[in-house]
Design a protein around this motif. Structure first.
Motif, PDB file in Angstrom:
ATOM      1  N   ALA A  65      42.119  32.359  -4.598  1.00  7.73           N
ATOM      2  CA  ALA A  65      42.763  31.251  -4.408  1.00  7.73           C
ATOM      3  C   ALA A  65      42.290  30.176  -5.415  1.00  7.73           C
ATOM      4  O   ALA A  65      43.193  29.598  -6.260  1.00  7.73           O
ATOM      5  N   GLU A  66      41.108  29.771  -5.441  1.00  5.15           N
ATOM      6  CA  GLU A  66      40.634  28.944  -6.420  1.00  5.15           C
ATOM      7  C   GLU A  66      40.775  29.344  -7.891  1.00  5.15           C
ATOM      8  O   GLU A  66      41.061  28.480  -8.536  1.00  5.15           O
ATOM      9  N   SER A  67      40.721  30.646  -8.265  1.00  4.96           N
ATOM     10  CA  SER A  67      40.999  31.014  -9.530  1.00  4.96           C
ATOM     11  C   SER A  67      42.373  30.973 -10.024  1.00  4.96           C
ATOM     12  O   SER A  67      42.573  30.572 -11.092  1.00  4.96           O
ATOM     13  N   ARG A  68      43.252  31.108  -9.136  1.00  3.65           N
ATOM     14  CA  ARG A  68      44.614  30.754  -9.303  1.00  3.65           C
ATOM     15  C   ARG A  68      44.890  29.280  -9.876  1.00  3.65           C
ATOM     16  O   ARG A  68      45.673  28.985 -10.580  1.00  3.65           O
ATOM     17  N   MET A  69      44.279  28.622  -9.104  1.00  5.14           N
ATOM     18  CA  MET A  69      44.271  27.115  -9.186  1.00  5.14           C
ATOM     19  C   MET A  69      44.025  26.720 -10.674  1.00  5.14           C
ATOM     20  O   MET A  69      44.401  25.927 -11.339  1.00  5.14           O
ATOM     21  N   ASN A  70      42.719  27.149 -10.881  1.00  5.94           N
ATOM     22  CA  ASN A  70      41.966  26.966 -12.142  1.00  5.94           C
ATOM     23  C   ASN A  70      42.960  27.543 -13.165  1.00  5.94           C
ATOM     24  O   ASN A  70      43.014  26.689 -14.391  1.00  5.94           O
TER      25      ASN A  70
ATOM     26  N   THR B 180      53.783  26.900  -6.248  1.00  3.54           N
ATOM     27  CA  THR B 180      54.198  28.209  -6.872  1.00  3.54           C
ATOM     28  C   THR B 180      55.045  27.802  -8.021  1.00  3.54           C
ATOM     29  O   THR B 180      55.019  28.717  -8.701  1.00  3.54           O
ATOM     30  N   ILE B 181      55.692  26.823  -7.937  1.00  3.03           N
ATOM     31  CA  ILE B 181      56.578  26.550  -9.088  1.00  3.03           C
ATOM     32  C   ILE B 181      56.194  25.522 -10.097  1.00  3.03           C
ATOM     33  O   ILE B 181      57.068  24.820 -10.625  1.00  3.03           O
ATOM     34  N   ALA B 182      54.889  25.289 -10.148  1.00  2.11           N
ATOM     35  CA  ALA B 182      54.309  24.037 -10.712  1.00  2.11           C
ATOM     36  C   ALA B 182      53.825  24.448 -11.925  1.00  2.11           C
ATOM     37  O   ALA B 182      52.784  25.390 -12.066  1.00  2.11           O
ATOM     38  N   HIS B 183      54.522  24.221 -13.012  1.00  2.00           N
ATOM     39  CA  HIS B 183      53.961  24.346 -14.424  1.00  2.00           C
ATOM     40  C   HIS B 183      54.534  23.301 -15.489  1.00  2.00           C
ATOM     41  O   HIS B 183      55.223  22.821 -15.140  1.00  2.00           O
TER      42      HIS B 183
ATOM     43  N   ALA C  58      61.677  17.546  -6.834  1.00  2.00           N
ATOM     44  CA  ALA C  58      60.434  18.307  -6.320  1.00  2.00           C
ATOM     45  C   ALA C  58      60.002  18.233  -4.751  1.00  2.00           C
ATOM     46  O   ALA C  58      59.099  18.691  -4.389  1.00  2.00           O
ATOM     47  N   ILE C  59      60.950  17.551  -3.910  1.00  2.91           N
ATOM     48  CA  ILE C  59      60.767  17.234  -2.498  1.00  2.91           C
ATOM     49  C   ILE C  59      61.420  18.548  -1.731  1.00  2.91           C
ATOM     50  O   ILE C  59      62.507  18.957  -2.074  1.00  2.91           O
ATOM     51  N   LEU C  60      60.420  19.300  -1.269  1.00  2.00           N
ATOM     52  CA  LEU C  60      61.047  20.429  -0.612  1.00  2.00           C
ATOM     53  C   LEU C  60      61.792  20.037   0.724  1.00  2.00           C
ATOM     54  O   LEU C  60      61.190  19.532   1.618  1.00  2.00           O
ATOM     55  N   SER C  61      62.914  20.644   0.918  1.00  2.00           N
ATOM     56  CA  SER C  61      63.708  20.494   2.132  1.00  2.00           C
ATOM     57  C   SER C  61      64.642  21.670   2.041  1.00  2.00           C
ATOM     58  O   SER C  61      64.851  22.624   1.182  1.00  2.00           O
TER      59      SER C  61
ATOM     60  N   ASN D  75      56.115  14.777  -1.639  1.00  2.00           N
ATOM     61  CA  ASN D  75      56.655  14.657  -2.876  1.00  2.00           C
ATOM     62  C   ASN D  75      55.773  14.825  -4.030  1.00  2.00           C
ATOM     63  O   ASN D  75      55.165  13.717  -4.577  1.00  2.00           O
ATOM     64  N   PHE D  76      55.476  15.850  -4.656  1.00  2.00           N
ATOM     65  CA  PHE D  76      54.398  16.097  -5.750  1.00  2.00           C
ATOM     66  C   PHE D  76      55.494  16.027  -6.929  1.00  2.00           C
ATOM     67  O   PHE D  76      56.076  17.138  -7.326  1.00  2.00           O
ATOM     68  N   ARG D  77      55.593  15.022  -7.672  1.00  2.00           N
ATOM     69  CA  ARG D  77      56.212  14.704  -8.772  1.00  2.00           C
ATOM     70  C   ARG D  77      55.963  15.415 -10.048  1.00  2.00           C
ATOM     71  O   ARG D  77      56.757  15.583 -11.045  1.00  2.00           O
ATOM     72  N   ASN D  78      54.762  15.807 -10.206  1.00  2.00           N
ATOM     73  CA  ASN D  78      54.437  16.521 -11.442  1.00  2.00           C
ATOM     74  C   ASN D  78      53.601  17.858 -11.065  1.00  2.00           C
ATOM     75  O   ASN D  78      52.973  17.957  -9.971  1.00  2.00           O
ATOM     76  N   ALA D  79      53.470  18.733 -12.089  1.00  2.00           N
ATOM     77  CA  ALA D  79      52.800  20.033 -11.925  1.00  2.00           C
ATOM     78  C   ALA D  79      51.392  19.799 -11.476  1.00  2.00           C
ATOM     79  O   ALA D  79      50.838  20.670 -10.680  1.00  2.00           O
ATOM     80  N   VAL D  80      50.735  18.918 -12.278  1.00  2.00           N
ATOM     81  CA  VAL D  80      49.062  18.765 -11.985  1.00  2.00           C
ATOM     82  C   VAL D  80      48.954  18.380 -10.575  1.00  2.00           C
ATOM     83  O   VAL D  80      47.956  18.849  -9.893  1.00  2.00           O
ATOM     84  N   ASP D  81      49.699  17.579  -9.992  1.00  2.00           N
ATOM     85  CA  ASP D  81      49.556  16.949  -8.415  1.00  2.00           C
ATOM     86  C   ASP D  81      49.684  18.139  -7.610  1.00  2.00           C
ATOM     87  O   ASP D  81      49.158  18.524  -6.700  1.00  2.00           O
ATOM     88  N   ALA D  82      50.950  18.997  -7.896  1.00  2.00           N
ATOM     89  CA  ALA D  82      51.162  20.344  -6.988  1.00  2.00           C
ATOM     90  C   ALA D  82      50.181  21.362  -7.014  1.00  2.00           C
ATOM     91  O   ALA D  82      50.009  21.831  -6.270  1.00  2.00           O
TER      92      ALA D  82
END
Length: 727
Positions: free
Chosen positions: A588-593, A395-398, A413-416, A557-564
């Protein structure tokens, strides 16, 4: 664009003084607050008692709106707006662009040649803007234009005043003709209902029969930068992308730590005072303003509100910051990282849950160990963040947040979760079966000076390196980016917590028959703490050791937006959204795209901006400087002067200029290739990340070195030392 224009801009800034707010502040703050909002006072004054009660119930409890009531509200709203100079109304909504949208219609209607001001309940409740050009992520074809806006009565209508009149703005949801959500607000409203249902259900199991409604609350701290507009317009990269694509490190940045909470410059303070005034009139309860860590960086923060209102208010806050800044000769920069090498900007998302009886479900009280309800809710949040860290990260990946997450000023980028010592004691004691922890309450600390008061000590310290920290009676999701619309992360946060509340309720119901409710609760909560204890980390989230420890714990640990972003399409996450009616699989798919497409567009704009600056401004300045230095050295050699060191310097500049040209050519070629990429949105985004982004870094590296070598009188772009410190 020239060095002369840059010099003139610098000279002009020195002549500027604070701008006075037109008309000044003529009323007290209580009289000013909400003056441009069709709020409860206006409703009570203009509606019948029954209509007022029905509308308030609709606003506060999400009950369905009666059409007859809509007509009464529309008439009262129109009369109030027209009295205050409004000629038009608009359905104000939040498409999936990260900003707001509006189409203005006048109240005017013709009847027998006479102009009448009319506004019906139908016009209030539903609008029909063209939906064809808004992002849909594959939900619909471009030629399918029909879309609907639907009034959101949980968020009050307001007036936006401009130089030549006012416009009535009605917060709405936005959907397609086929019923899919095309906005950020609709999933938020759905998630709020899901959270309410599961929270009330769990409270009933805990013996609470008084609460009938639970809603999430939110306070968004908004960070931003200001730059003088004379300098801003000389930086095409800032205009196009919101960040500087090149710029050498200044002699001074934030090393002295003298800007944070420092004295506010007069021009900036005048701007802040007008921002506060405008937001107060719009009913936005802003409370705090101050200098942030980086030079020219600031923060504004509100009092907590119901999330559906707070989200709208944060969008208004960003709009007002930008508009008022222009009146004061500034440009407001909301990008997460306008300047390399200094702190970027975030939007700390302070989230909690409240009841219609006025209680905060995340308020521990004096003894959290004895507060069963708080412990149960804490367990639900821990489980939610651990199980759905991938979704929360998405949700915070861009593209903008990639420059910030994990850097020195932002959470990794690691959620804790940070709980602090006291709550960690409680969790560990329950897991160990030794009771509910020590009865450690708030104590006091003395400051060693007799004339200073004794201060209460909070039960927990603060941890600014934690992405999700408990801060006394709420959780602070610190990783949200400063440009973001907060509806998306809060919709997901509501949903994942609703899921965990439902899980806890299911488990307690299963076990209470044989053991009793309290024993069942203790057993379930203990198991949840034990299973999800790995998500708790109270240490330094910036350290390399934490990354290693997180990997051992199995935390993603998703280090960049594309992976996240790819997590938005994961099966478990789609099933979660569908289970609680927040998003369909298609939505959901539309928001990912859309997120992938937004990433590609952001990098594409940055690439074209960097190419333009490098080709037309940086390279010509370097070449002119080479000619000047070459001619100077030739003259010196003719006079018999020694030039060995200068010759070396000239060769270094020539080599760096050549390297810049090579980097420009490589970026241009690669960008053209990636731009024609015909693969899926995900593959396209990966191509931009892996091929274009590294070359952007290369072009910048050479340009930044040349900035330190080229004659200052030839350099056309305002430098960091000017943009950061001249106000």
């Amino acid at each position: 664009m020239s060095a002369a224009a840059r010099a003139a801009a610098v000279q002009n800034i020195a002549k500027k003084s604070p701008v006075a707010t037109e008309g000044g502040i003529r009323q007290s703050l209580p009289e000013t607050f909400g003056a441009n909002v069709f709020g409860l006072d206006q409703m009570r004054a203009r509606l019948s008692e029954s209509a007022y009660k029905a509308l308030r119930s609709c606003m506060e409890h999400g009950q369905e709106l009666d059409p007859a009531l809509a007509d009464q509200v529309a008439t009262a709203m129109k009369e109030w707006a027209v009295e205050r100079g409004a000629t038009h109304f608009t359905h104000w909504f939040q498409p999936m662009t990260g900003s707001t949208a509006e189409k203005h219609d006048s109240f005017a209607n013709l009847e027998n040649g006479r102009l009448l001001m009319e506004f019906s309940g139908k016009a209030l409740v539903k609008g029909e803007p063209d939906a064809s050009s808004f992002p849909s992520g594959g939900l619909r074809a471009t030629f399918e234009a029909r879309g609907y806006t639907a009034w959101d009565p949980t968020s009050p209508a307001f007036l936006r005043e401009t130089t030549n009149g006012s416009t009535l703005c009605i917060p709405t949801a936005f959907c397609s003709w086929t019923g899919e959500a095309l906005d950020e607000k609709t999933p938020l409203l759905r998630s709020t209902e899901a959270l309410n249902t599961q929270a009330v259900r769990l409270l009933r199991l805990l013996g609470d029969d008084k609460v009938s409604f639970v809603y999430p609350t939110l306070g968004c701290e908004q960070e931003y930068f200001l730059i003088d507009r004379d300098l801003y317009f000389l930086r095409p990269d800032l205009v196009a992308t919101g960040r500087t694509m090149m710029g050498a490190k200044p002699p001074k940045g934030q090393e002295l730590e003298d800007h944070y909470f420092g004295s506010i410059a007069p021009r900036v303070l005048a701007f802040m005072q007008e921002v506060d005034l405008e937001l107060w009139k719009l009913g936005v309860p802003v409370k705090t303003r101050h200098n942030e860590v980086a030079p020219s960086q600031y923060e504004i923060a509100p009092i907590f509100e119901r999330t559906t209102v707070a989200v709208d208010h944060n969008m208004l806050c960003m709009e007002v910051l930008k508009q008022v800044a222009q009146r004061h000769g500034f440009q407001c920069l909301l990008h997460e990282k306008p300047y390399a090498g200094i702190n970027g900007s975030g939007k700390h998302n302070n989230w909690s849950m409240s009841t219609d009886t006025g209680e905060n479900l995340l308020e521990p009280g004096n003894s959290p160990e004895a507060n069963m309800r708080f412990i149960v809710v804490l367990a639900a949040v821990m489980r939610a963040v651990d199980l759905h860290a991938d979704l929360l990260r998405a949700t915070i990946a861009h593209a903008g947040n990639d420059h910030r997450l994990g850097a020195n000023e932002a959470p990794p980028a690691i959620l804790s979760i940070y709980l602090g010592e006291q709550l960690t004691d409680v969790v560990e004691a329950l897991i160990a079966g030794t009771g509910r922890g020590s009865e450690r309450r708030k104590d006091t600390m003395r400051l060693g000076v007799n004339t200073l008061p004794t201060l209460p000590r909070d039960a927990t310290d603060r941890n600014r390196t934690s992405p999700f920290a408990f801060t006394g009676n709420k959780f602070e999701f610190r990783a949200v980016g400063s440009t973001q619309a907060t509806a998306k992360p809060n919709a997901v946060l509501n949903t994942i917590v609703a899921d965990s509340l439902a899980f806890l309720a299911d488990e307690i119901e299963k076990r209470q028959g044989g053991k009793g409710v309290e024993a069942a609760i203790t057993e379930v909560v203990t198991e949840v703490f034990k299973q999800h204890q790995r998500i708790v980390f109270n240490g330094n989230g910036y350290s390399a050791e934490w990354h290693q420890e997180a990997e051992k714990r199995g935390l993603p640990n998703f280090r960049n937006a594309v992976d996240a972003i790819a997590n938005l399409g994961a099966k478990k996450n789609v099933e979660l959204f569908e289970r609680f009616g927040v998003l369909s699989a298609k939505e959901a798919e539309s928001r990912m795209n859309i997120a992938f497409e937004s990433y590609c567009k952001a990098i594409a704009i940055e690439a074209q901006s960097a190419l333009s600056l490098a080709r037309t401004m940086v390279l010509p300045a370097a070449q002119k400087s080479l000619v000047t230095v070459s001619q100077s050295l030739a003259a010196a050699k003719g006079a018999g002067a020694a030039t060995k060191a200068q010759d070396k310097r000239l060769l270094e500049m020539a080599a760096r200029t050549e390297s810049l040209v090579e980097a420009i050519d490589a970026l241009a070629k690669t960008f053209d290739s990636v731009e024609q990429h015909g693969a899926s949105p995900h593959e396209h985004a990966k191509a931009y990340r892996d091929q274009v982004v590294p070359l952007l870094v290369s072009v910048r590296e050479h340009a930044d070195v040349l900035e330190t070598m080229v004659d200052d009188s030839l350099w056309p772009l305002p430098k960091y030392r000017e943009m950061l410190f001249l106000q």
